[in-house]
Design a protein around this motif. Structure first.
Motif, mmCIF file in Angstrom:
data_model
loop_
_atom_site.group_PDB
_atom_site.id
_atom_site.type_symbol
_atom_site.label_atom_id
_atom_site.label_comp_id
_atom_site.label_asym_id
_atom_site.label_seq_id
_atom_site.Cartn_x
_atom_site.Cartn_y
_atom_site.Cartn_z
ATOM 1 N N UNK A 178 -47.894 28.094 -11.109
ATOM 2 C CA UNK A 178 -49.105 28.152 -11.916
ATOM 3 C C UNK A 178 -48.739 27.939 -13.378
ATOM 4 N N UNK A 179 -49.542 27.166 -14.076
ATOM 5 C CA UNK A 179 -49.463 27.073 -15.533
ATOM 6 C C UNK A 179 -50.708 27.740 -16.087
ATOM 7 N N UNK A 180 -50.527 28.771 -16.918
ATOM 8 C CA UNK A 180 -51.643 29.571 -17.419
ATOM 9 C C UNK A 180 -51.700 29.462 -18.939
ATOM 10 N N UNK A 181 -52.561 28.603 -19.469
ATOM 11 C CA UNK A 181 -52.660 28.462 -20.929
ATOM 12 C C UNK A 181 -53.291 29.686 -21.575
ATOM 13 N N UNK B 72 -37.124 29.684 -15.786
ATOM 14 C CA UNK B 72 -37.144 31.105 -16.116
ATOM 15 C C UNK B 72 -38.069 31.883 -15.183
ATOM 16 N N UNK B 73 -39.233 31.298 -14.896
ATOM 17 C CA UNK B 73 -40.160 31.958 -13.972
ATOM 18 C C UNK B 73 -39.545 32.084 -12.586
ATOM 19 N N UNK B 74 -38.842 31.042 -12.145
ATOM 20 C CA UNK B 74 -38.191 31.093 -10.831
ATOM 21 C C UNK B 74 -37.075 32.118 -10.801
ATOM 22 N N UNK B 75 -36.363 32.255 -11.934
ATOM 23 C CA UNK B 75 -35.273 33.221 -12.001
ATOM 24 C C UNK B 75 -35.777 34.656 -12.000
ATOM 25 N N UNK C 299 -45.915 30.446 -17.280
ATOM 26 C CA UNK C 299 -45.791 29.822 -15.971
ATOM 27 C C UNK C 299 -45.428 30.886 -14.953
ATOM 28 N N UNK C 300 -45.948 30.746 -13.751
ATOM 29 C CA UNK C 300 -45.654 31.690 -12.672
ATOM 30 C C UNK C 300 -45.226 30.923 -11.428
ATOM 31 N N UNK C 301 -44.361 31.532 -10.662
ATOM 32 C CA UNK C 301 -43.930 30.992 -9.383
ATOM 33 C C UNK C 301 -44.249 32.022 -8.310
ATOM 34 N N UNK C 302 -44.904 31.594 -7.245
ATOM 35 C CA UNK C 302 -45.217 32.453 -6.108
ATOM 36 C C UNK C 302 -44.498 31.888 -4.886
ATOM 37 N N UNK C 303 -43.566 32.639 -4.364
ATOM 38 C CA UNK C 303 -42.797 32.209 -3.199
ATOM 39 C C UNK C 303 -43.131 33.113 -2.017
#
Length: 437
Positions: A368-371, A426-429, A317-321
């Motif tokens: 984003x969820x990246x399988x 975790x991705x956000x952290x 998972x990814x976070x883009x801020x």
């Protein structure tokens, strides 16, 4: 056995497969070999391999079906090399008469593996939407022929390939220069593009680079057609994002069949994207960007995590801020950043792979969820998305210079004891790195 093998190679002997295995290993596509369908099936039950390559000479018929069944619930792409019987040829994803160059095999394995993952993901999305009484259907049936752009100067072999494509039902549009190629690409839709290497690769590679910088053309599969096998440059091919490479030694009919396969996959992927576009007005999607809402994303991420564990695939998972830059702070005044968010969300939607799920978690935060993607690979994908968006200038109002948007990116990979909610936390952290564009 090499650690973390990715590809099963089934061959009765090492005579022709050994060089390919060594080449794939060097490119990061670790191989494990089997001498029969039975031993290959046993290997697939033990290891979460991504695809199989089968040299059919010396093997009993029915090997493709046996391997597919052994890999369930994963969908296993299979490349067959040689002259298979009718059943194996029909069951295979790709048939190649001669053993491919390792770079060529790696490119096709990547494409076929992602297509298999996309099909798994679409089935999961249908379940997510069905739970909310919304039918998600990707109708790929169309009477329009496959459209292929053939970009490059006229050449006897290139023209022969165009003729072979036409015989297989494609509509081929010739573009002799990069300028005419982009004119055609901007005027109408194409399912694939063939770039003629010719004596000078520069025009073909410039077209490839330009398409990979454009959000609308980003996913069109590109095939580089070379005059000879000695011209292959691995670093150029991978950096340009080509889906396949063919040499003049490959028959025009086989090359045309491979192009048609890529084109059909692209058309199916576009149908999936249209299916998601069609549910934007269902009330489930974010009304401004058309992306998944936080609640819908959380429910789907849970389903994807369950599927990833059942199939023994990775999940990240990814976070883009939106980064708090001086330009962004100025754009917030007067609401110019808010006005840009629908366009930014649309760009995120177009830049992710069809199997990836994009959501808007907050006004300036995307997820984003990246399988089937490791943590480092997920970060690279998210950074590419951020970099492409960072090339776009957004309106900042009268008498003010346009502004660009940078992102802080955080990624995390699903672990054995990590819940989907914890994965996103975790991705956000990990929002620690600014993407410079």
């Amino acid at each position: 056995m090499l650690s973390d093998p990715r590809i099963l190679v089934v061959a009765a002997t090492d005579d022709r497969a050994d060089a390919l295995c060594q080449g794939l290993d060097a490119l990061g596509w670790r191989t494990v070999t089997a001498r029969s369908a039975a031993s290959g099936a046993a290997t697939l039950k033990d290891l979460p391999l991504e695809a199989a390559l089968v040299e059919v000479e010396g093997l009993a018929p029915g090997v493709v079906t046996a391997l597919r069944d052994a890999a369930l619930p994963r969908r296993l792409p299979v490349i067959v090399v040689g002259a298979p019987g009718a059943a194996d040829a029909e069951a295979a994803d790709l048939v190649m008469r001669a053993m491919p160059h390792p770079a060529q095999a790696a490119l096709r394995l990547e494409q076929l593996s992602r297509a298999a993952i996309a099909q798994e993901e679409f089935n999961l999305r249908r379940q997510t939407f069905a739970a909310r009484e919304v039918l998600l259907s990707a109708d790929t049936e169309t009477e329009a022929p496959i459209r292929v752009l053939a970009a490059g100067a006229a050449d006897r072999r290139f023209l022969a390939l165009s003729n072979a494509l036409t015989e297989q039902g494609a509509e081929v549009v010739a573009a002799p220069t990069p300028y005419t190629a982009f004119d055609y690409l901007h005027e109408s839709a194409f399912d694939a593009a063939i770039l003629w290497g010719g004596e000078d690769h520069a025009p073909a590679l410039s077209i490839a680079s330009g398409m990979k910088r454009n959000t609308r053309l980003y996913h069109i599969p590109l095939v580089l057609y070379l005059r000879g096998s000695g011209e292959i440059n691995l670093s150029e091919l991978y950096n340009r994002g080509l889906a396949d490479v063919a040499t003049a030694e490959t028959s025009e009919d086989e090359t045309a069949a491979r192009v048609m396969g890529l084109a059909r996959t692209h058309r199916r992927d576009q149908a999936v994207r249209r299916a998601l576009d069609a549910v934007r007005t269902s009330g489930l999607m974010d009304p401004s960007t058309g992306l998944f809402t936080p609640d819908l994303f959380a429910a789907h991420l849970t389903r994807v995590a369950q599927g990833s564990r059942a199939r023994k695939r990775a999940l990240s998972a990814c976070v883009l801020r939106v980064a708090d830059t001086e330009a962004v702070r100025a754009a917030r005044q007067g609401g110019w950043l808010d006005r840009a968010m629908p366009q930014i969300g649309a760009m995120v939607s177009r830049l992710v792979r069809v199997e990836d799920t994009a959501a808007r978690l907050a006004s300036e935060v995307f997820a984003l969820a990246l399988p089937a993607t490791s943590g480092p690979a997920a970060r690279l994908a998210a950074e590419r998305i951020a970099a492409v968006i960072g090339c776009t200038a957004f309106d900042a109002g009268p008498d003010r210079s346009p502004f660009v948007v940078e992102f802080d990116v955080g990624c995390a990979e699903l672990g054995a004891d990590v819940s989907p909610a914890a994965l996103l936390e975790l991705a956000s952290a990990n929002l620690t790195r600014r993407v410079e564009v």
